[in-house]
Write an enzyme that holds these catalytic residues in place. Structure first.
Site, PDB file in Angstrom:
ATOM      1  CG  ASP A 137      -0.275  -0.011   2.531  1.00  0.00           C
ATOM      2  OD1 ASP A 137       0.948   0.271   2.572  1.00  0.00           O
ATOM      3  OD2 ASP A 137      -0.919  -0.300   3.550  1.00  0.00           O
ATOM      4  CB  CYS A 188       4.860  -0.046   0.891  1.00  0.00           C
ATOM      5  SG  CYS A 188       5.718  -1.611   0.657  1.00  0.00           S
ATOM      6  CG  HIS A 213       4.497  -1.801  -4.143  1.00  0.00           C
ATOM      7  ND1 HIS A 213       4.159  -1.709  -5.475  1.00  0.00           N
ATOM      8  CD2 HIS A 213       3.441  -1.287  -3.455  1.00  0.00           C
ATOM      9  CE1 HIS A 213       2.945  -1.189  -5.592  1.00  0.00           C
ATOM     10  NE2 HIS A 213       2.496  -0.912  -4.371  1.00  0.00           N
TER      11      HIS A 213
END
Length: 340
Positions: free
Chosen positions: A117, A120, A332
């Site tokens: 998300d 992260c 990410h």
């Protein structure tokens, strides 16, 4: 002859006595045995029911815990790569080569997946700071971080802080100070408690519990976001007044058209973190600086370039501890586990 008759009479008398006694206790024994069998059957059914209930409850907790846990248990690095990059495209081949490089050259044998998300990067860094037992940075020990929101408002006149966004929560108005204080209290309390635990495994368990509690977890990230803003305001005032040397990362930050001052930094960059965007590279520099940790990042999409391995910030002190991240796209991040 008379002796034999006496024996027969005695035997007959005994048999009759036993028969009479049996007739009297027969019904009671049958009832007792029936009750015992019923009790055993009931206990067996109850045991089976409780065992099934316990099994169901255990599975439910495992599913719930696994669903909420934002940092998963470590898994084999090359096994993860094989599952994620099965094709023979140019990108897949590059990623496979990058993962093998990490495995053989950098001794990264395992990986902990981090929830994908827009928190992260913050999650991956804070989890390691807590699990390693890293203490508060030196500058935080010198001041009461709980008073930072009020300090920016009353001492430095930053009334625009009311436009601060808590991730997807766009606008809170006058409530922003109370919410920020709760976030900073959570950060201070959890950091103090976990860093005070000497046993590594116990700290790990505490981190697993903390990072499966979404409410507390997000308070940590919002507290860090606000402290980033505080650092930016401090640096901006120092640059305006030419007070002392300001780290180059702040000059890079203010050189962007979208963050030429603290307000534009908050509106265009900070408020989107946790909502529509994550940390950009300049914010990664800032994160490492305020936490006083060296953030080493392996950027797999930059394999075979000078940017494959970078440090945030580039200017760091030798006594700062290190946390490591792994990313395939600069958005990410996962946690690499080094085994030497």
């Amino acid at each position: 002859m008379s002796g034999r008759n006496e024996v027969q009479c005695w035997t007959t008398a005994v048999n009759q006595s036993l028969r009479i006694v049996w007739q009297k206790i027969k019904t009671q024994l049958i009832l007792a045995m029936s009750f015992l069998l019923a009790a055993l059957w009931y206990c067996r059914r109850l045991y089976a029911y409780l065992a099934q209930l316990l099994k169901w409850w255990s599975r439910y907790l495992q599913r719930k815990f696994k669903k909420n846990l934002s940092v998963l248990a470590e898994i084999d690095l090359l096994g993860y790569c094989a599952r994620e990059w099965k094709g023979e495209t140019k990108q897949a081949k590059q990623m496979k080569a990058a993962y093998e490089e990490l495995f053989w050259r950098y001794h990264i044998k395992y990986i902990r997946q981090v929830r994908r998300d827009n928190y992260c990067a913050l999650r991956a860094v804070l989890f390691q700071v807590f699990s390693q037992g890293i203490y508060f940075p030196s500058w935080m020990k010198e001041r009461d971080i709980l008073k930072l929101p009020e300090k920016l408002l009353y001492s430095q006149g930053c009334n625009w802080i009311q436009q601060y966004s808590f991730g997807p929560e766009r606008y809170t108005g006058a409530n922003v100070f109370g919410k920020l204080r709760k976030c900073i209290e959570t950060l201070k309390t959890q950091w103090t408690e976990i860093s005070g635990v000497k046993d590594h495994d116990e700290r790990g368990n505490m981190c697993n519990i903390l990072f499966s509690d979404e409410s507390k977890e997000y308070k940590l990230y919002e507290a860090i976001k606000f402290i980033m803003l505080y650092q930016v305001v401090e640096a901006y005032e120092q640059m305006k007044n030419e007070q002392k040397h300001v780290p180059i990362l702040f000059r890079l930050l203010f050189a962007r058209d979208t963050s030429s001052d603290p307000l534009s930094f908050m509106m265009n960059h900070l408020n989107s973190i946790g909502d529509t965007g994550g940390l950009e590279q300049v914010e990664m520099f800032l994160l490492g600086y305020l936490l006083e940790v060296k953030i080493r990042v392996y950027r797999l999409h930059k394999f075979n370039t000078e940017e494959f391995q970078v440090n945030y910030p580039e200017e760091y002190h030798r006594d700062w501890q290190e946390v490591c991240l792994l990313t395939e796209d600069d958005h990410h991040y996962h946690i690499p586990i080094i085994i030497i």
